[in-house]
Enzyme design. Structure first.
Site, PDB file in Angstrom:
ATOM      1  N   ASP A 157       0.816  -1.202   0.000  1.00  0.00           N
ATOM      2  CA  ASP A 157       0.000   0.000   0.000  1.00  0.00           C
ATOM      3  C   ASP A 157       0.857   1.264   0.000  1.00  0.00           C
ATOM      4  O   ASP A 157       1.853   1.339   0.724  1.00  0.00           O
ATOM      5  CB  ASP A 157      -0.860  -0.034   1.278  1.00  0.00           C
ATOM      6  CG  ASP A 157      -1.963   0.990   1.284  1.00  0.00           C
ATOM      7  OD1 ASP A 157      -2.816   0.937   0.394  1.00  0.00           O
ATOM      8  OD2 ASP A 157      -1.976   1.841   2.195  1.00  0.00           O
ATOM      9  N   ASP A 160     -10.095   0.954  -5.453  1.00  0.00           N
ATOM     10  CA  ASP A 160     -10.078   2.417  -5.368  1.00  0.00           C
ATOM     11  C   ASP A 160     -10.581   3.060  -6.657  1.00  0.00           C
ATOM     12  O   ASP A 160     -10.511   4.287  -6.800  1.00  0.00           O
ATOM     13  CB  ASP A 160      -8.648   2.928  -5.137  1.00  0.00           C
ATOM     14  CG  ASP A 160      -8.104   2.542  -3.776  1.00  0.00           C
ATOM     15  OD1 ASP A 160      -8.890   2.369  -2.833  1.00  0.00           O
ATOM     16  OD2 ASP A 160      -6.858   2.424  -3.661  1.00  0.00           O
TER      17      ASP A 160
HETATM   18  C1  GLC Z   1      -4.182   2.970  -0.764  1.00  0.00           C
HETATM   19  C2  GLC Z   1      -5.345   2.016  -0.727  1.00  0.00           C
HETATM   20  C3  GLC Z   1      -6.567   2.782  -0.344  1.00  0.00           C
HETATM   21  C4  GLC Z   1      -6.362   3.366   1.029  1.00  0.00           C
HETATM   22  C5  GLC Z   1      -5.073   4.177   1.108  1.00  0.00           C
HETATM   23  C6  GLC Z   1      -4.651   4.399   2.522  1.00  0.00           C
HETATM   24  O1  GLC Z   1      -4.304   3.916  -1.748  1.00  0.00           O
HETATM   25  O2  GLC Z   1      -5.468   1.363  -1.945  1.00  0.00           O
HETATM   26  O3  GLC Z   1      -7.732   2.010  -0.395  1.00  0.00           O
HETATM   27  O4  GLC Z   1      -7.424   4.201   1.356  1.00  0.00           O
HETATM   28  O5  GLC Z   1      -3.998   3.533   0.497  1.00  0.00           O
HETATM   29  O6  GLC Z   1      -4.195   3.213   3.099  1.00  0.00           O
END
Ligand code: GLC
Ligand code: CA
Length: 575
Positions: free
Chosen positions: A207, A340
């Site tokens: 992530d 996302d």
């Molecule tokens: C990434 C994930 C997303 C999350 C963010 C914070 O972009 O894919 O879903 O909200 O990180 O962890």
């Protein structure tokens, strides 16, 4: 040319968002036993690896990307034993499984943060990023700088206990870990990585893997949005000064000791920077996600500032997603959906008049592109965005909710608020992450066969027409076509997975034409032509050779050699 075949390069990866996949116990929330019950379905689809979005213990402020214990499971999703059964269930079927690694931040409910916030001299104080307030001319307390959170507002949160702010680039409950602190890094490696690798997990999707190294000046960010107090922190937080050192260390200390894969979410970065993350000899990540394709038409720092796109923009994005590896030892990914992103058939196809056909066209596009392939749950049946008629209350994602509330606070009293609001709701309906998060449509039964109780998020209204059960029975369905294309991708893997991309007729705003071929090779090329429009057009081959059709998304008896109907696609082998 010798090809460096590797299991994770060959792989097709299927992403699962646990809350919305399948509910096994009738509480309206998807869970791990639910996933286990569909492992044969997943295997039959023809994928090789499952990527499981966060299933860890979490207060769910950001749907599990706020982890309060890396070594435990969210009780709504199951138990540690369920997770072990899932890992083993994958392995007995010849599938692998990777987990989400969320180590830019934890939840504020994590024991580490609770200790850190408890006093200025707690040994874990420095595991997070704490700064003293600033005071303006009137003596009002202000955050230490102007950085904006990805979820609206300031990226700093004031904490009464010690009178300081902590950095949280995402939600209030997602404090950023301080990667500058070595003890903290070692604790991350043990708890978030080793714990799971030792239980048989085959790697990680990492992530926001470009955000760990913050510029230690903590300077104000340049003003990008004139209508906002807070500004995107940009290069002050993304691809920062020590980011490659951190990835090399994590690889050396942990990842390299196992036969596993990593894919980092890097968002946006230059070609040179990209190669630093994924160059084979750099020992950082195996591959990465960049957002050029999925964010085409959007402002890089704010997807809800949306301007639309032309096919040439899309081609350019596809090119930058895969072409940076050409002539290098680096590796890329192919994806057009994830948790996302909105649904691809709505965003890039035509989800009404040409639902089945444009869905197949996108399947042909994805399965013929270079790199490791990722498919998101429901994509294989062409799940669409949620209806525009839904009210804002149906949207559950913190990103959407905060954005909307912020907007209302700012413009709520304007005389033309209604008009402005409708425009924003159009964009929210097109771009919101919620579109990917509605429950998987398994059947035409109540709640789409996802659950026997009312699901945590409303089921898309079109589940009676678009669902797994009916598509499994229909030889002409999108689901069957995905199964077929995943096989074809493997059958011609030298061209599709490993071959280089050459876009032809670049300026054409209706047809996307490209070849896939291995450099300096005498073997046939693949020639792909995709009509990404609602109009028919003439088809003329743009290269010489003997064209043999290997697949198309129209039936043979409807095929007119010289004409490409709306959303018609063809893949030829050219000798
Ligand atoms: C990434 C994930 C997303 C999350 C963010 C914070 O972009 O894919 O879903 O909200 O990180 O962890
Ligand atoms: Ca459940």
């Amino acid at each position: 040319m010798t090809i460096d075949y590797t299991w994770w390069k060959d792989a097709s990866i299927y992403q699962i968002w646990p809350a919305s996949y399948k509910d096994s116990n009738g509480d309206g929330i998807g869970d791990i036993p639910g996933i286990i019950s569909e492992l044969d379905y997943i295997k039959d689809l023809g994928v090789d690896i499952i990527w499981l979005s966060p299933m860890y213990k979490s207060p769910m402020e950001d749907m599990g990307y706020d982890i309060s214990d890396y070594e435990d499971i969210n009780p709504d999703f199951g138990t540690l034993q369920d997770m072990q059964d899932l890992i083993d269930g994958c392995h007995t079927r010849g599938l692998k499984i990777i987990c989400d690694l969320v180590v830019n931040h934890t939840s504020s409910e994590h024991e580490w943060f609770k200790e850190s916030r408890s006093s200025l001299d707690n040994p874990k104080r420095d595991w997070y990023i704490w700064k003293k307030p600033k005071y303006d001319a009137e003596g009002n307390r202000q955050p230490p700088n102007n950085w904006m959170s990805y979820f609206s507002g300031s990226a700093w949160e004031y904490d009464e206990t010690t009178g300081e702010y902590y950095l949280r680039l995402f939600a209030k409950g997602q404090p950023d870990l301080n990667w500058e602190n070595e003890t903290c890094r070692k604790a991350i490696y043990d708890s978030a990585l080793k714990f799971w690798l030792d239980r048989g997990v085959d790697g990680f999707r990492i992530d926001v893997a470009g955000l760990y190294s913050k510029d230690q000046s903590f300077a104000d960010a340049p003003i990008v949005f004139k209508d906002s107090i807070y500004q995107p922190s940009g290069h002050l937080t993304a691809n920062g000064p020590r980011i490659h050192e951190f990835h090399q260390e994590m690889n050396k200390e942990v990842v390299s000791k196992y036969d596993v894969m990593t894919v980092g979410e890097i968002c946006h970065c230059s070609k040179e920077e990209t190669l630093k993350y994924v160059g084979a000899t750099r020992n950082e990540l195996n591959m990465l996600f960049i957002f050029d394709v999925v964010e085409v038409g959007c402002d890089e720092s704010d997807r809800f500032r949306y301007n639309g796109w032309k096919l040439t923009d899309f081609k350019k994005a596809i090119q930058s997603q895969s072409e940076f590896t050409k002539g290098t030892d680096a590796w890329s990914t192919v994806f057009i959906e994830n948790h996302d992103q909105p649904r691809s058939v709505t965003r890039f196809g035509n989800d009404k008049k040409y639902h089945n056909k444009s869905g197949k066209l996108l399947a042909m596009l994805e399965t013929s592109l270079t790199g490791t392939l990722f498919i998101y749950q429901g994509q294989e049946i062409g799940m669409t965005n949620v209806p525009r008629s839904w009210s804002i209350e149906e949207y559950k994602d913190i990103n959407t909710v905060n954005y909307y509330n912020d907007f209302k606070a700012k413009y709520g009293n304007d005389p033309d608020f209604k008009e402005k609001e409708e425009k924003l709701l159009d964009v929210i309906n097109l771009m919101a992450r919620d579109n990917a998060r509605s429950p998987v449509q398994w059947s035409a039964a109540k709640y789409s066969g996802f659950s026997t109780a009312e699901p945590w998020m409303r089921v898309n209204d079109n589940y009676t027409e678009i669902n797994v059960e009916s598509q499994l029975k229909d030889p002409n369905s999108l689901l069957k076509f995905y199964q077929k294309m995943l096989k074809i991708r493997k059958q011609y893997k030298d061209l599709f997975i490993y071959g280089g991309l050459n876009i032809l007729d670049y300026d054409n705003e209706q047809l996307f034409t490209y070849t896939k071929e291995l450099p300096n090779s005498k073997s046939p090329k693949a020639y792909v032509v995709l009509n990404m429009s609602n109009e028919s057009t003439k088809f003329t081959p743009l290269i010489d050779g003997d064209f043999k059709l290997i697949v198309s998304n129209v039936n043979n008896d409807e095929l007119d050699e010289a004409v490409l109907t709306p959303y018609e696609g063809r893949i030829y082998l050219v000798n």
